[in-house]
Design an enzyme around this catalytic site. Structure first.
Site, PDB file in Angstrom:
ATOM      1  N   HIS A  69       0.832  -1.211   0.000  1.00 58.63           N
ATOM      2  CA  HIS A  69       0.000   0.000   0.000  1.00 58.63           C
ATOM      3  C   HIS A  69       0.864   1.259   0.000  1.00 58.63           C
ATOM      4  CE1 HIS A  69       0.159   1.237   4.352  1.00 58.63           C
ATOM      5  NE2 HIS A  69       0.286  -0.053   4.585  1.00 58.63           N
ATOM      6  N   ASP A 178       6.026   2.522   7.074  1.00 60.29           N
ATOM      7  CA  ASP A 178       4.771   1.788   6.878  1.00 60.29           C
ATOM      8  C   ASP A 178       3.947   2.583   5.868  1.00 60.29           C
ATOM      9  OD1 ASP A 178       2.367   0.441   7.017  1.00 60.29           O
ATOM     10  OD2 ASP A 178       1.913   1.035   9.066  1.00 60.29           O
ATOM     11  N   GLU A 208      -5.198   1.703   2.525  1.00 56.32           N
ATOM     12  CA  GLU A 208      -5.046   0.555   3.423  1.00 56.32           C
ATOM     13  C   GLU A 208      -5.206   0.977   4.874  1.00 56.32           C
ATOM     14  OE1 GLU A 208      -2.981  -2.335   6.060  1.00 56.32           O
ATOM     15  OE2 GLU A 208      -2.575  -0.201   5.775  1.00 56.32           O
ATOM     16  N   GLU A 209      -4.678   2.150   5.199  1.00 57.70           N
ATOM     17  CA  GLU A 209      -4.654   2.586   6.598  1.00 57.70           C
ATOM     18  C   GLU A 209      -6.044   2.905   7.149  1.00 57.70           C
ATOM     19  OE1 GLU A 209      -2.288   2.206   8.452  1.00 57.70           O
ATOM     20  OE2 GLU A 209      -0.383   2.401   7.388  1.00 57.70           O
ATOM     21  N   ASP A 231       3.837  -5.927   3.788  1.00 59.06           N
ATOM     22  CA  ASP A 231       3.567  -4.888   4.780  1.00 59.06           C
ATOM     23  C   ASP A 231       4.546  -5.061   5.931  1.00 59.06           C
ATOM     24  OD1 ASP A 231       2.329  -2.719   6.089  1.00 59.06           O
ATOM     25  OD2 ASP A 231       0.334  -3.389   5.495  1.00 59.06           O
ATOM     26  N   HIS A 320       3.728   3.243  13.590  1.00 61.01           N
ATOM     27  CA  HIS A 320       2.745   4.323  13.689  1.00 61.01           C
ATOM     28  C   HIS A 320       3.150   5.376  14.719  1.00 61.01           C
ATOM     29  CE1 HIS A 320      -1.068   2.768  11.493  1.00 61.01           C
ATOM     30  NE2 HIS A 320       0.017   2.269  10.940  1.00 61.01           N
TER      31      HIS A 320
END
Length: 353
Positions: A69, A178, A208-209, A231, A320
């Site tokens: 992604h 990410d 995707e997130e 990922d 994150h």
């Protein structure tokens, strides 16, 4: 085999903005890289970039979909107040305690650098000092007069993070690894490939997130027989976490996913990826992720008859958070495992039970 990370290319990919739903800039940057590497490419209605490399031994029209992604977690401006401060909503998951004083870029009429602000500790009550600041207590300070801010920024404008990519020891450290590190890995795979037996669809997905939205659409459109998602995953090899909670460890190689909260990976794909890694002496480990999911779920379920699907994951610390960290050797292992797996996918007995 990939032996060296192209730092300049990775830095470019990481730095190019593209929060969920607003991936045009990063998509255009990826197109520059992949154009000479594939037979065709196109963008679907939701914004996925789908590239195609035709197979050389494919009488049955088999399709392999590999996806990473291209969106990154970010924010959207929801309000501009009379003092010129911006309020916002998150696009993707954030740990509020990690964003204090973080630099951001507001994508208004022009890109503007700002700072995530909140009440300073000197002005907090004792109760406020003893709790984590909530996300809706933050604001963005652009350092400009309110009149200028209102001229340049409006609700709906997006916000991305601003951080430099750097090497820290053997680790790559920066924002949005990410999943831009896997975008990089997918591009490197296309550069490494010579021929593929089955038609290869290398897909750079959107949103995707915020719920795997791009992967669902792409898998439905491509309708693959086989699927591999790329990922990052949790590397809990840090102080304070017991060995049974590690999930993966940095520097131990690419992780073959067994399970996450959205997917029970196909046992045949697990066996295939593990065998390929062992036969080619590519460093690998397994991943069981108790919470969190990836595009694997969309690929597995949304193909019209389902897909034999799994994932190759990259161990990551500080997922994150303001900056994220991956081991350069794990990145090389991901690229080499993926390239070898795609090249030899017709050699496995997929019919065995």
């Amino acid at each position: 085999m990939l032996n060296k990370i192209d730092f300049d290319l990775l830095n470019d990919i990481v730095s190019t903005p593209g929060v969920p739903g607003y991936e045009a800039r990063i998509r255009n940057r990826i197109i520059e890289e992949i154009k000479p590497l594939v037979d065709e490419f196109y963008t679907d209605n939701i914004g996925n970039l789908i590239t195609v490399k035709k197979g050389t031994n494919n009488p049955d029209g088999k399709k392999v979909m590999v996806a990473a992604h291209m969106d990154e977690i970010g924010f959207m401006v929801s309000h501009v107040d009379d003092q010129g401060y911006l309020r916002f909503i998150p696009l993707g998951g954030f740990d509020p305690k990690t964003i204090t004083s973080m630099r951001v870029i507001v994508h208004g009429k022009k890109d503007l650098v700002g700072v995530m602000g909140c009440k300073p500790i000197h002005s907090m009550s004792q109760e406020e000092r003893n709790r984590v600041v909530k996300l809706d207590e933050y604001f963005i300070d652009l350092g400009l007069p309110a009149e200028e801010v209102k001229e340049l920024v409006k609700p709906g404008d997006t916000v991305s993070r601003r951080q430099d990519l750097m090497m820290i020891g053997n680790m790559l450290n920066g924002k949005s690894l990410d999943d831009r590190i896997c975008v990089y890995a997918l591009i490197e795979m296309l550069k490494q490939l010579k021929e593929v037996p089955y038609d290869l669809y290398a897909v750079f997905t959107v949103q995707e997130e915020v719920g795997l939205r791009g992967a669902h659409v792409a898998a439905h459109g491509v309708d693959p027989d086989f699927g591999i998602a790329l990922d990052v995953t949790v590397a809990n090899d840090i102080p304070g976490i017991s060995p049974d909670k590690k999930v993966t460890e940095m520097g131990k190689g690419a992780a073959v996913k067994l399970y996450d909260s959205g997917t029970i990976c196909d046992y045949r794909m697990i066996e295939y990826l593990t065998n390929i890694a062992e036969e080619n002496k590519i460093a690998n480990q397994t991943e069981i992720l108790p919470a969190g999911g990836t595009d694997t779920a969309g690929i597995q379920r949304m193909a019209k008859n389902g897909a034999i699907a799994g994932a190759i994951s990259l161990p990551m610390r500080y997922l994150h958070q303001t900056t994220e960290m991956v081991h350069e050797d794990d990145v090389k292992a991901m690229v080499n495992l993926l390239t070898t797996a795609v090249t030899n996918i017709n050699q496995f007995d997929w019919a065995h039970k």
